[in-house]
Design a protein around this motif. Sequence first.
Motif, short mmCIF file in Angstrom:
data_model
loop_
_atom_site.label_atom_id
_atom_site.label_comp_id
_atom_site.label_asym_id
_atom_site.label_seq_id
_atom_site.Cartn_x
_atom_site.Cartn_y
_atom_site.Cartn_z
N LYS A 231 18.34 1.53 -8.75
CA LYS A 231 19.79 1.69 -8.83
C LYS A 231 20.53 0.35 -8.73
N SER A 232 20.13 -0.49 -7.79
CA SER A 232 20.90 -1.71 -7.52
C SER A 232 20.47 -2.92 -8.36
N PHE A 233 19.19 -2.95 -8.77
CA PHE A 233 18.71 -4.11 -9.53
C PHE A 233 18.09 -3.74 -10.88
N ASN A 234 18.02 -2.45 -11.17
CA ASN A 234 17.40 -1.96 -12.40
C ASN A 234 15.96 -2.45 -12.51
N ILE A 235 15.26 -2.39 -11.37
CA ILE A 235 13.87 -2.85 -11.31
C ILE A 235 12.95 -1.64 -11.21
N ASN A 236 11.94 -1.60 -12.07
CA ASN A 236 10.89 -0.60 -11.97
C ASN A 236 9.74 -1.20 -11.17
N SER A 237 9.69 -0.86 -9.90
CA SER A 237 8.67 -1.43 -9.03
C SER A 237 7.34 -0.69 -9.18
N ASP A 238 6.29 -1.33 -8.69
CA ASP A 238 4.94 -0.73 -8.73
C ASP A 238 4.69 0.04 -7.44
N VAL A 239 4.22 1.27 -7.58
CA VAL A 239 3.95 2.12 -6.42
C VAL A 239 2.47 2.44 -6.37
N SER A 240 1.88 2.26 -5.21
CA SER A 240 0.47 2.62 -5.04
C SER A 240 0.31 3.42 -3.75
N VAL A 241 -0.72 4.25 -3.72
CA VAL A 241 -0.98 5.10 -2.56
C VAL A 241 -2.46 5.00 -2.20
N ARG A 242 -2.73 4.80 -0.94
CA ARG A 242 -4.12 4.82 -0.49
C ARG A 242 -4.18 5.44 0.91
N ARG A 243 -5.35 5.90 1.26
CA ARG A 243 -5.51 6.50 2.58
C ARG A 243 -5.61 5.43 3.64
N ASN A 244 -4.99 5.69 4.77
CA ASN A 244 -5.08 4.77 5.91
C ASN A 244 -6.48 4.87 6.50
N ILE A 245 -7.20 3.74 6.54
CA ILE A 245 -8.59 3.77 7.01
C ILE A 245 -8.69 4.11 8.49
N PHE A 246 -7.59 3.89 9.24
CA PHE A 246 -7.60 4.19 10.68
C PHE A 246 -7.18 5.63 10.94
N LEU A 247 -6.28 6.13 10.11
CA LEU A 247 -5.80 7.52 10.24
C LEU A 247 -6.16 8.24 8.95
N LYS A 248 -7.28 8.93 8.93
CA LYS A 248 -7.84 9.47 7.71
C LYS A 248 -6.91 10.44 6.99
N LYS A 249 -6.09 11.16 7.76
CA LYS A 249 -5.20 12.13 7.14
C LYS A 249 -3.91 11.50 6.64
N SER A 250 -3.67 10.25 6.97
CA SER A 250 -2.42 9.60 6.62
C SER A 250 -2.56 8.78 5.34
N ARG A 251 -1.47 8.75 4.57
CA ARG A 251 -1.44 7.93 3.37
C ARG A 251 -0.56 6.71 3.61
N LEU A 252 -0.92 5.62 2.96
CA LEU A 252 -0.15 4.39 3.05
C LEU A 252 0.45 4.12 1.68
N TYR A 253 1.79 4.08 1.63
CA TYR A 253 2.49 3.86 0.37
C TYR A 253 2.92 2.39 0.28
N THR A 254 2.73 1.80 -0.88
CA THR A 254 3.15 0.43 -1.13
C THR A 254 4.07 0.41 -2.34
N VAL A 255 5.24 -0.21 -2.17
CA VAL A 255 6.18 -0.39 -3.28
C VAL A 255 6.34 -1.89 -3.46
#
Length: 321
Positions: free
Chosen positions: A65-89
Amino acid sequence: MSFSGKVREELSNHIPEARHCQIAELSAIFGFCGRVIYTEKGKIYTKIHTENIFVARKYFTLLKKSFNINSDVSVRRNIFLKKSRLYTVAVADDTLSRKILLAARLMTPDGEIEENCSLKDNLVIQSTCCRRAFLRGSFLAAGSMSDPEKTYHFEIACPSEDKAELLRALMVSFDIDAKIIQRKKYFVVYIKDGAQIVDMLNVMEAHVSLMELENIRIEKEIRNSVNRQVNCDTANIRKTVSAAVKQVEDINYIKNTVGFGNLSDGLREMADLRLAYPEATLQELGKMLSTPVGKSGVNHRLRKLSQIANELKSAAVEHSE
């Protein structure tokens, strides 16, 4: 979903119309979750890490919205918390990354990375609407709330005391009495008063959650009021029963020792009525008298009978000695 999760979801769907508010909220999120990565060629790229999908979604939307940037999004499982996902933008482009950091006042014109934690000099949060947006982004990135059915507690965990003082000052500017406590390596800005938490939700423009919290507060207050009334009524009943038992005991003592022959007509009638109706209230006893009297009149006669019983008991003790 927890109440805290519902608040986060609502805040993630609230997109400010003004670009300066979008940048203020983006600045808050990056300040808690963001990282600046330097490449071997002296270039930089930016990214945020979060375990909360609402934070990732909001940051992605604000960039668009503010910069008209299409950022890269990735998802991986947290190795310490197996049920948790870690999102990276992430924003991999050097020019765009610098543009974001400069606009968010996280980088100086000379290219130095810093965060201005001064409420007075931080241009990102000079207007009231931007302060709301900054607090909204801060809670979204690092805040939590307890279940209001159990207790009232709102907090934002900050990595530094300066950041905590900034958030507290922002809340105070909206007449919210926030406090700071150190918890391990974090400085936590917190609110414990239910009404103040309602005000905080209003500041962040989480109006649906605000109404839900208000409904819970009203229901709890009604329950507490009913409980107080029941407890009060129960205490009064116990007090009345105890008094009636004592009155019956005193009257029986008089009857079994000297009898009612020396009592006045009014006291004798009262003694007979109390023995006949041990569970009756003072008001009910007063209406049963041949000449009805009020509660105070009944109470006066019963106290007189207790006084006579006490005098007889004292005389009996003296005689036995």
